[in-house]
Design a protein around this motif. Structure first.
Motif, PDB file in Angstrom:
ATOM      1  N   ARG A  54      -2.040  12.234   2.012  1.00  4.69           N
ATOM      2  CA  ARG A  54      -1.481  12.059   3.446  1.00  4.69           C
ATOM      3  C   ARG A  54      -1.999  11.605   4.359  1.00  4.69           C
ATOM      4  NH1 ARG A  54       0.539  18.261   5.571  1.00  4.69           N
ATOM      5  NH2 ARG A  54       1.944  17.845   3.668  1.00  4.69           N
ATOM      6  N   ALA A  55      -3.313  11.527   4.711  1.00  4.12           N
ATOM      7  CA  ALA A  55      -4.049  10.986   5.733  1.00  4.12           C
ATOM      8  C   ALA A  55      -3.873   9.490   5.636  1.00  4.12           C
ATOM      9  CB  ALA A  55      -5.554  11.443   5.740  1.00  4.12           C
ATOM     10  N   ALA A  56      -4.021   9.042   4.158  1.00  3.07           N
ATOM     11  CA  ALA A  56      -3.754   7.531   3.856  1.00  3.07           C
ATOM     12  C   ALA A  56      -2.653   7.008   4.350  1.00  3.07           C
ATOM     13  CB  ALA A  56      -4.028   7.107   2.562  1.00  3.07           C
ATOM     14  N   LEU A  94       1.115   4.429  -2.543  1.00  2.72           N
ATOM     15  CA  LEU A  94       0.854   6.091  -2.093  1.00  2.72           C
ATOM     16  C   LEU A  94       2.016   6.866  -2.526  1.00  2.72           C
ATOM     17  CD1 LEU A  94      -0.973   5.405   1.056  1.00  2.72           C
ATOM     18  CD2 LEU A  94      -2.017   6.115  -1.144  1.00  2.72           C
ATOM     19  N   PHE A  95       3.291   6.169  -2.405  1.00  2.00           N
ATOM     20  CA  PHE A  95       4.485   7.105  -2.419  1.00  2.00           C
ATOM     21  C   PHE A  95       4.563   7.880  -3.982  1.00  2.00           C
ATOM     22  CE2 PHE A  95       7.647   4.658  -5.155  1.00  2.00           C
ATOM     23  CZ  PHE A  95       8.615   5.550  -5.503  1.00  2.00           C
ATOM     24  N   VAL A  96       4.138   6.779  -5.065  1.00  2.00           N
ATOM     25  CA  VAL A  96       4.149   7.327  -6.178  1.00  2.00           C
ATOM     26  C   VAL A  96       3.119   8.377  -6.543  1.00  2.00           C
ATOM     27  CG1 VAL A  96       3.452   6.742  -8.793  1.00  2.00           C
ATOM     28  CG2 VAL A  96       4.443   5.016  -7.393  1.00  2.00           C
ATOM     29  N   VAL A  97       1.875   8.362  -5.703  1.00  2.00           N
ATOM     30  CA  VAL A  97       0.955   9.477  -5.957  1.00  2.00           C
ATOM     31  C   VAL A  97       1.383  10.758  -5.134  1.00  2.00           C
ATOM     32  CG1 VAL A  97      -1.454  10.167  -5.087  1.00  2.00           C
ATOM     33  CG2 VAL A  97      -0.873   7.687  -5.753  1.00  2.00           C
ATOM     34  N   LEU A  98       2.285  10.284  -4.075  1.00  2.00           N
ATOM     35  CA  LEU A  98       2.870  11.674  -2.955  1.00  2.00           C
ATOM     36  C   LEU A  98       3.890  12.199  -4.180  1.00  2.00           C
ATOM     37  CD1 LEU A  98       3.549  10.448   0.657  1.00  2.00           C
ATOM     38  CD2 LEU A  98       2.278  12.320  -0.279  1.00  2.00           C
ATOM     39  N   VAL A  99       4.546  11.575  -4.715  1.00  2.00           N
ATOM     40  CA  VAL A  99       5.506  12.207  -5.824  1.00  2.00           C
ATOM     41  C   VAL A  99       4.979  13.158  -6.597  1.00  2.00           C
ATOM     42  CG1 VAL A  99       7.401  11.901  -7.539  1.00  2.00           C
ATOM     43  CG2 VAL A  99       7.325  10.694  -5.314  1.00  2.00           C
ATOM     44  N   GLN A 100       3.992  12.676  -7.277  1.00  2.00           N
ATOM     45  CA  GLN A 100       3.307  13.330  -8.282  1.00  2.00           C
ATOM     46  C   GLN A 100       2.428  14.561  -7.597  1.00  2.00           C
ATOM     47  OE1 GLN A 100       0.493  10.598 -10.154  1.00  2.00           O
ATOM     48  NE2 GLN A 100       2.029  10.114 -11.524  1.00  2.00           N
ATOM     49  N   HIS A 101       1.725  14.534  -6.458  1.00  2.00           N
ATOM     50  CA  HIS A 101       1.263  15.794  -5.674  1.00  2.00           C
ATOM     51  C   HIS A 101       2.427  16.626  -5.224  1.00  2.00           C
ATOM     52  CE1 HIS A 101      -2.893  14.075  -4.297  1.00  2.00           C
ATOM     53  NE2 HIS A 101      -2.581  13.700  -5.632  1.00  2.00           N
ATOM     54  N   ARG A 102       3.492  16.391  -5.218  1.00  2.00           N
ATOM     55  CA  ARG A 102       4.677  17.307  -4.900  1.00  2.00           C
ATOM     56  C   ARG A 102       5.105  18.111  -6.102  1.00  2.00           C
ATOM     57  NH1 ARG A 102       5.651  15.360   0.450  1.00  2.00           N
ATOM     58  NH2 ARG A 102       3.676  15.281   1.278  1.00  2.00           N
ATOM     59  N   GLY A 103       4.719  17.733  -7.142  1.00  2.00           N
ATOM     60  CA  GLY A 103       4.893  18.351  -8.474  1.00  2.00           C
ATOM     61  C   GLY A 103       6.060  17.349  -9.130  1.00  2.00           C
ATOM     62  N   GLY A 105      -3.250  -4.629   0.038  1.00  2.00           N
ATOM     63  CA  GLY A 105      -2.479  -3.434   0.147  1.00  2.00           C
ATOM     64  C   GLY A 105      -2.922  -2.182  -0.587  1.00  2.00           C
ATOM     65  N   PRO A 106      -2.454  -2.418  -2.095  1.00  2.00           N
ATOM     66  CA  PRO A 106      -2.783  -1.307  -2.947  1.00  2.00           C
ATOM     67  C   PRO A 106      -4.385  -0.884  -3.075  1.00  2.00           C
ATOM     68  CG  PRO A 106      -1.189  -2.897  -3.880  1.00  2.00           C
ATOM     69  CD  PRO A 106      -1.766  -3.413  -2.674  1.00  2.00           C
ATOM     70  N   LEU A 107      -4.994  -2.105  -3.008  1.00  2.00           N
ATOM     71  CA  LEU A 107      -6.514  -1.530  -2.870  1.00  2.00           C
ATOM     72  C   LEU A 107      -7.329  -1.001  -1.825  1.00  2.00           C
ATOM     73  CD1 LEU A 107      -9.434  -2.328  -4.294  1.00  2.00           C
ATOM     74  CD2 LEU A 107      -9.455  -4.194  -2.997  1.00  2.00           C
ATOM     75  N   ALA A 108      -6.473  -1.140  -0.375  1.00  2.00           N
ATOM     76  CA  ALA A 108      -6.756  -0.576   0.757  1.00  2.00           C
ATOM     77  C   ALA A 108      -6.537   0.919   0.539  1.00  2.00           C
ATOM     78  CB  ALA A 108      -6.574  -1.037   1.760  1.00  2.00           C
ATOM     79  N   ALA A 109      -5.040   1.059  -0.067  1.00  2.00           N
ATOM     80  CA  ALA A 109      -4.493   2.190   0.072  1.00  2.00           C
ATOM     81  C   ALA A 109      -5.072   3.154  -0.706  1.00  2.00           C
ATOM     82  CB  ALA A 109      -2.912   2.155  -0.457  1.00  2.00           C
ATOM     83  N   GLY A 110      -5.452   2.812  -2.050  1.00  2.33           N
ATOM     84  CA  GLY A 110      -6.292   3.467  -3.015  1.00  2.33           C
ATOM     85  C   GLY A 110      -7.494   4.096  -2.666  1.00  2.33           C
ATOM     86  N   PHE A 111      -8.203   3.130  -1.575  1.00  2.00           N
ATOM     87  CA  PHE A 111      -9.626   3.565  -1.013  1.00  2.00           C
ATOM     88  C   PHE A 111      -9.469   4.831  -0.169  1.00  2.00           C
ATOM     89  CE2 PHE A 111     -12.671   3.030   2.235  1.00  2.00           C
ATOM     90  CZ  PHE A 111     -13.866   3.303   1.739  1.00  2.00           C
ATOM     91  N   LEU A 112      -8.474   4.491   0.793  1.00  2.13           N
ATOM     92  CA  LEU A 112      -8.001   5.305   1.789  1.00  2.13           C
ATOM     93  C   LEU A 112      -7.640   6.947   1.067  1.00  2.13           C
ATOM     94  CD1 LEU A 112      -6.049   3.379   4.429  1.00  2.13           C
ATOM     95  CD2 LEU A 112      -8.372   4.236   4.763  1.00  2.13           C
ATOM     96  N   ALA A 113      -6.933   6.744   0.180  1.00  2.22           N
ATOM     97  CA  ALA A 113      -6.599   7.990  -0.469  1.00  2.22           C
ATOM     98  C   ALA A 113      -7.640   8.832  -1.141  1.00  2.22           C
ATOM     99  CB  ALA A 113      -5.505   7.787  -1.793  1.00  2.22           C
ATOM    100  N   ASP A 114      -8.507   8.040  -1.745  1.00  2.00           N
ATOM    101  CA  ASP A 114      -9.659   8.855  -2.238  1.00  2.00           C
ATOM    102  C   ASP A 114     -10.667   9.324  -1.206  1.00  2.00           C
ATOM    103  OD1 ASP A 114      -9.004   8.253  -4.878  1.00  2.00           O
ATOM    104  OD2 ASP A 114      -9.843   6.329  -5.272  1.00  2.00           O
ATOM    105  N   ALA A 115     -10.764   8.440   0.054  1.00  2.00           N
ATOM    106  CA  ALA A 115     -11.710   9.081   1.100  1.00  2.00           C
ATOM    107  C   ALA A 115     -11.104  10.012   1.997  1.00  2.00           C
ATOM    108  CB  ALA A 115     -12.076   7.635   1.782  1.00  2.00           C
ATOM    109  N   GLY A 152       0.743  -1.169   0.052  1.00  2.00           N
ATOM    110  CA  GLY A 152      -0.123   0.069   0.138  1.00  2.00           C
ATOM    111  C   GLY A 152       0.890   1.342  -0.135  1.00  2.00           C
ATOM    112  N   PHE A 153       1.906   1.112   0.814  1.00  2.00           N
ATOM    113  CA  PHE A 153       2.981   2.294   0.754  1.00  2.00           C
ATOM    114  C   PHE A 153       3.528   2.490  -0.572  1.00  2.00           C
ATOM    115  CE2 PHE A 153       7.133   4.156   1.949  1.00  2.00           C
ATOM    116  CZ  PHE A 153       6.779   5.288   2.325  1.00  2.00           C
ATOM    117  N   THR A 154       3.903   1.737  -1.277  1.00  3.16           N
ATOM    118  CA  THR A 154       4.608   1.627  -2.503  1.00  3.16           C
ATOM    119  C   THR A 154       3.516   2.546  -3.634  1.00  3.16           C
ATOM    120  OG1 THR A 154       5.553  -0.456  -2.333  1.00  3.16           O
ATOM    121  CG2 THR A 154       5.416   0.271  -4.590  1.00  3.16           C
TER     122      THR A 154
END
Length: 681
Positions: free
Chosen positions: A393-395, A261-270, A379-389, A257-259
């Protein structure tokens, strides 16, 4: 009567150095296993990228791109339990060769279909499924084969080196897959097929018996499903195995799940896709650092402390990645995270391999990998759900809380992990289901005197829940008169055997087969018994009824040379027995390997030059100790071993000069002591 002379510290250090296992890079069988698995991982990384790209190009459907990946994963998951049981019933060497060759055929068929144009999607899915089935079969064999290839003291090092190798393969696989796919769509699959052919060859070249041992139980052998249930029972019987399998599977869910979210975080930071790749590369560099440091950390810090420190460092990385502002800083945090996680995995896997009897290792590997792979998709499924909800950062913070719970579990379950307080080399295997250790004969007077002193040690062993543990009196400070008395045994029978001792008895077995004292069918069984022996007493049983190797004849003879050249290209060669070596002999190993055994050889001349060249291959040269040897070879990104070189002052002794080149391969020299003594590693 002569009195025994006290041993000096220098003598003790010399004996310790002789018994210490040599470098794994000088173990030719290990090199075959290591390079074969590395090529397999690299090829799989290439095709894993190419499959979705192919489906998107052919159908334009993301669903189809995911479906073909799912087919491979499902095949692997379904075959894992069956492969684990087969690894404990059928020749592991045959399974490794068959599985890798089956993967080569599947990937070769995919390459042919894509090369022909307009491939059938359903057929591609079927081939991916078949490749997954073969991969599941091979996964059940790999762990049990490794234990036969390397000494138990070097299991952590081999595990760490394997993880580091896989890190490099994954690092190179994605860009290599993209490059090959840009050349032509079928090329990545051909590359993967060739990598599996290389694995097949490497598996065939391993000389050490891989097992399993012959079934010796009463009556007919239990069925496949019965032995599968036995594997589950041996896991349930160990508190350590149950805890680490469940804990490791949950850790893998959080990490997957962290793997994402880290990709999404990098994109969110530009960050750009290049930044994602850079951060991933830094993470893999951290994995390499962890693989390099893992065995040393186990020795210096202790296994339990390595687990605790690694888990809490991972928690800190979860928290830090939320607050660092730049993509490259996220990459540095990932570097620290991977540096800590690889030693943790080395600890878990090393103790699992050491605890489980060889006859159950295949089933253990199946249980471990099935447990991890069966839940990792959540892991990725739950992480994606948490990120959308909740937001990205909270996920990440939610996953950090989960990681805190896993780290605290290591403290709460201290009793289940008490086996980690025992050095790995002193851990004994757990008893198979239905087998209990015989009760020792107790000296009641000595037991009364030692009850108070030994209670703490008994509690620690009982907490381990992992079966028997080697006697550790030297480390615990107990005296001989305070130990429980065991039945009388031959003097020295409980002394732990070294690889030097095992090779000595193995040489007696081979000599007995050559002399007709043993049938050739008994060779593998006897050698397996030798290499499994832990004590001198067990070695005596393995070599029972066999005489020492006899004296040798004159070495320089007036006979024509047997051969002047040996070539191992995508194959192997061997020269052994009483063959006649010419004055100039050349040995090439290229994508293959070979073995030159000079221990029983005769020489056409007093001076002999052997030119050995190893390019992406390996050559093993066995040298007797009663000749003069000089090694002048050179290793370029490879190993040219010089440990077999020695001077011999006996007049008239033949002289052998070994020179050549090892590039991305190895030329390994070993010395065999004649007259009943053994290989020096």
């Amino acid at each position: 009567m002569a009195t025994a002379q006290p041993r000096s510290e220098e003598d003790e250090r010399t004996e310790e150095a002789e018994d210490r296992p040599g470098s794994l890079w000088r173990n030719l069988d290990y090199m075959y296993w290591w390079t074969g698995n590395g090529m397999s991982t690299l090829g799989t990384s290439v095709s894993t990228l190419a499959f979705p790209l192919l489906m998107l190009a052919e159908t334009g459907s993301v669903t189809q791109a995911g479906a073909i990946t799912a087919c491979h994963m499902i095949g692997t998951l379904v075959m894992l339990p069956v492969g684990g049981v087969l690894a404990d019933r059928v020749s592991r060497r045959a399974l490794m060769i068959s599985a890798s060759f089956g993967q080569a055929l599947a990937m070769g068929a995919v390459a042919a279909l894509v090369y022909g144009g307009d491939p059938t999607i359903l057929l591609l899915d079927l081939l991916a499924l078949l490749g997954g089935l073969a991969a599941g079969l091979r996964s059940g064999v790999s762990m049990s084969a490794l234990r036969r290839i390397v000494p138990k003291e070097q299991v952590p090092t081999a595990t760490a080196q394997g993880m580091g190798r896989d890190m490099v393969a994954h690092l190179l696989g994605a860009p290599l897959g993209g490059l090959l796919y840009s050349m032509s769509r079928w090329v990545p699959f051909l590359f993967d097929a060739l990598s599996f052919l290389f694995v097949t060859l490497a598996s065939a070249l391993i000389r050490r018996p891989l097992g399993p041992d012959r079934y010796t139980g009463d009556g007919p052998r239990p069925g496949l499903f019965t032995e599968m249930a036995d594997g589950l029972r041996i896991v349930r019987g160990s508190q350590y195995l149950v805890f680490t399998i469940v804990w490791g599977a949950l850790l893998n869910v959080v990490a997957e799940g962290f793997t994402l979210l880290f990709v999404v975080l990098v994109q969110h930071r530009g960050g750009s896709p290049t930044d994602v790749g850079t951060a991933t590369s830094l993470a893999l560099v951290g994995g390499l650092l962890g693989a390099t440091a893992g065995p040393a950390l186990m020795r210096s810090m202790g296994a339990r402390r390595v687990m605790l420190v690694a888990a809490w460092l991972f928690v800190a990385c979860f928290a830090a990645v939320v607050w660092v502002p730049r993509p490259w800083q996220i990459g540095l945090v990932l570097l620290v995270a991977m540096t800590s996680m690889v030693p943790l995995n080395v600890v878990i896997e090393s103790y699992q391999v050491r605890l489980v009897p060889d006859a159950y290792l295949g089933r253990l590997a199946a249980v471990v990998r099935f447990s991890v792979q069966a839940v990792q998709w959540t892991g990725p499924l739950a992480a994606g759900f948490l990120a959308d909800a909740l937001g990205v950062r909270a996920a990440v913070l939610v996953l950090a809380v989960c990681m805190v719970a896993l780290a605290l579990a290591l403290h709460v379950a201290r009793g289940r992990l008490s086996i980690l307080d025992i050095p790995l080399a002193e851990v004994r295997e757990i008893d198979p289901p239905g087998v209990s250790a015989p009760a020792p004969v107790v000296d009641t007077d000595a037991n009364d005197r030692s009850k108070e002193d030994s209670s703490g040690e008994d509690d620690r062993r009982a907490e381990a829940g992992c079966g028997r543990v080697d006697d550790m009196t030297e480390h615990s400070g107990h005296h001989d008169q305070n130990k429980q008395m065991e039945p009388a045994k031959a003097p020295g029978s409980e002394l732990l055997a070294s690889d030097h001792d095992r090779n000595r008895v193995a040489e007696k077995v081979r000599a007995a087969v050559a002399a007709g004292r043993l049938e050739i069918d008994d060779l593998d069984a006897r050698l397996a018994q030798v290499y499994q022996a832990r004590t001198h007493g067990e070695l005596d049983v393995a070599g029972r009824g066999l005489p020492d190797v006899g004296p040798r004849d004159a070495l320089v003879v007036d006979r024509a040379p047997t051969s002047r050249f040996a070539l191992g290209m995508f194959g192997g060669f061997e020269r052994q027995g009483e063959w006649v070596v010419p004055s100039r002999f050349t040995a090439w190993s290229m994508w293959g390997g070979g073995r030159l055994d000079l221990s029983e050889a005769r020489y056409a001349e007093q001076e002999t030059v052997i030119r050995a060249v190893a390019l992406f291959g390996g050559t093993e040269i066995i040298l007797p100790d009663d000749i003069e040897v000089e090694v002048k070879g050179f290793g370029l990104f490879g190993v040219f071993g010089k440990r077999g070189a020695r001077k011999h002052n006996k007049p008239g002794t033949p002289r052998v000069l070994i020179k050549g080149l090892a590039m991305f391969g190895g030329v390994v020299t070993k010395t065999r002591e004649m007259g009943g003594r053994s290989l020096e590693k």
